[in-house]
Scaffold this active site. Sequence first.
Site, PDB file in Angstrom:
ATOM      1  N   SER A  60      -1.090  48.873  56.496  1.00  0.00           N
ATOM      2  CA  SER A  60      -0.317  48.822  57.732  1.00  0.00           C
ATOM      3  C   SER A  60      -1.154  48.148  58.806  1.00  0.00           C
ATOM      4  CB  SER A  60       0.056  50.233  58.169  1.00  0.00           C
ATOM      5  OG  SER A  60      -1.098  50.873  58.675  1.00  0.00           O
ATOM      6  N   LYS A  61      -0.543  48.024  59.976  1.00  0.00           N
ATOM      7  CA  LYS A  61      -1.201  47.325  61.083  1.00  0.00           C
ATOM      8  C   LYS A  61      -2.585  47.884  61.392  1.00  0.00           C
ATOM      9  CE  LYS A  61       2.767  45.621  63.635  1.00  0.00           C
ATOM     10  NZ  LYS A  61       3.768  46.072  64.566  1.00  0.00           N
ATOM     11  N   ARG A  62      -2.749  49.184  61.134  1.00  0.00           N
ATOM     12  CA  ARG A  62      -4.058  49.792  61.394  1.00  0.00           C
ATOM     13  C   ARG A  62      -5.168  49.067  60.641  1.00  0.00           C
ATOM     14  NH1 ARG A  62      -5.303  54.131  59.006  1.00  0.00           N
ATOM     15  NH2 ARG A  62      -3.563  54.309  57.555  1.00  0.00           N
ATOM     16  N   HIS A  63      -4.820  48.486  59.503  1.00  0.00           N
ATOM     17  CA  HIS A  63      -5.831  47.849  58.669  1.00  0.00           C
ATOM     18  C   HIS A  63      -6.094  46.406  59.066  1.00  0.00           C
ATOM     19  CE1 HIS A  63      -4.170  51.024  55.889  1.00  0.00           C
ATOM     20  NE2 HIS A  63      -5.454  51.287  55.845  1.00  0.00           N
ATOM     21  N   GLY A  64      -5.346  45.908  60.048  1.00  0.00           N
ATOM     22  CA  GLY A  64      -5.510  44.505  60.422  1.00  0.00           C
ATOM     23  C   GLY A  64      -4.190  43.786  60.230  1.00  0.00           C
TER      24      GLY A  64
END
Length: 483
Positions: free
Chosen positions: A253-257
Site C-alpha cells: 500500500s501507499k505506506r510502502h512507497g
Amino acid sequence: MTSPEPETVRVRFAPSPTGFLHVGGVRTALYNWLVARGQKGTMILRIEDTDVERSTEEAVTAILDGLRWLKLDWDEGPDVGGPVGPYRQLERYTLYRDAAQRLLREGKAYPCTCLPEELAARREAARSAKPAPQHLCPCRTAGPTPGRRQAIRFSATARARVGWDDLVQGRIEVAADEIDDFIILRSDDRETPVYNFAAVVDDALMGITHVVRGADHIPNTPKQILLYEALGYPVPAFAHIPLVLGPDREKLSKRHGDVALQAYRDQGYLPEAMINYLVRLGWAHGDQEVFTREELIKAFQLERVGASPGIFDRAKLDWLNALHIRQTPLDVLADLLAPFWGAAGVDPRTVEARSRTWLVQAVALFVERSKTLLEMARSMAFLFAPPAARDPKAEAKFLTPDHLALLAETRQALAQAPDFSAEALEDLVRRLAEARGRKLVDYAQPIRVALTGTTVSPPIFPVLALLGREVVLNRLARILGPG
Ligand code: GLU
C-alpha cells in the site's frame, strides 16, 4: 471435413476504476495477458464501474493509459469495427436484469424487501441463537413486504460443499451452509448488480475460460460458483494469484512507497522493466531473472505461479530497470528522455538545440550509470547549463587554492589545445600532471567539480569533448574569477 475449432483460452482483466492503477493490479493484467498471448487466446478488458459513487473517468483513463504504456493490449470490446473496447459494466445493465429475472422465474432468486437495520438486528440476534438460523432474510419464505422497494436475493442452493481446483492454490472447499442467500440486484433505481453477480454474468457471456485474479477474491468464488450453476453456465477455471506484499509482509500500500503504475512511469521506469519485474513477483522459470516479452509469452505458465505472496523489492526493480536501460538502443533512449527534461530542471529547448548525434553521444556516457530515465536526465543536466549549485563538500575538497592554481593552468592549456577530442585532452592533462609530479586525479577532480558541481560524473575527458571548448573555458572562468 473441417475439424472443430480448437478450444481457445479467454481471459479478462476486470479492474474497478476507483483510484490509480495499482502495481498489483498490473501484475494481474500481465498474467492474464501472458496466458492469452502464450496460448493464442483472447484477452478482454472489462471495467467494473457499477460502484458509481467511487468510480471515476480519471481512473478509467489511468487504467487505459497504463495498459497501453505497457503494451498489454486487449482483443475484444463492444465497439467491434471501431477502437476495441473495453467493456464497461455500466453499459450492460440489461444483461444483469435479464439474468436476475430468469433466476426469479426459475425460483432460484426472490424479491427481498428487508431494510438494512432489520438485517442488522437479525444478524445480531443470530449470533447467540442455537442452532444458528441459516437465513437472515425472511422474504424467502414469507414473501416481500408490500409497499417497499424490492431487491433481488439469490437462494443459495442446499448442498454439502462448494469447491474448485484452483490452478494456483490447489483444492479449495467451503461448507455450503456457510453461504447465506445474498443480494444480486439492489433496490436502487438503477437496479445495480452486486460485484459477484455482474462478474459471473459477464464472465459467462464473454466465454471466459480462466478467471485469473488476486487471491483477495477467493472468498467470493464459492458464491460465484453457485451462481454459475444456477444460471446453467459452465464454471471456468480459477487461478487466484497471491497478493503483492510490502517488505513488512503487509499488503502493498501507499505506506510502502509508490504503488501507482503512473508513479513508476513518471520516474522513468521502462515498460519492459516493469513487466520483467512484475512477472517475477510470484512466478519463476528456473533461476532466470531477465526476460524479453517474447520469452515471457513462451515461458509463462499459470501452473507455475507460486501460492506464496510476492514481496515488492524496489532495489530489484531498480536493478532490472538499469539493465533494461542498458539494453535499449542509444537513439531510442534519447527519445525516451524527452518527457523527463522538465522534471530534471533542464529547459527542453536547450536539448532541442543540440544535434541528434551530439545527444546520442551524451546518452552513451550516462547509459551505464542510470537506474531510471529521470535519474539519467538529472545527471545529464550539467551538459545543458552550468550546475545551479555545487556540492559544498566537493568544493571544499577539490577547489582549494592549490587546486585552483592547477585549474588555471589547465584552462590555459585547454584554450590552446589543437585537438579537443577526449583522447587528446586526456593526453594533454596527463602531461601537465607529469610535468609537475602530480597525479592525474589532482587535475581531473577539480575539473569535474567545476563543470558538473559534483565528484560523480562519467569519465571527465569525454565530458569535456562533449561540452566543447567554449563552454568548458567559460565554466572554468566562472570558478577561477577574473585574473
Ligand atoms: N473488479 C474486481 C477488482 O478490481 C475484479 C474482480 C475479478 O477479477 O473478478 O478487484
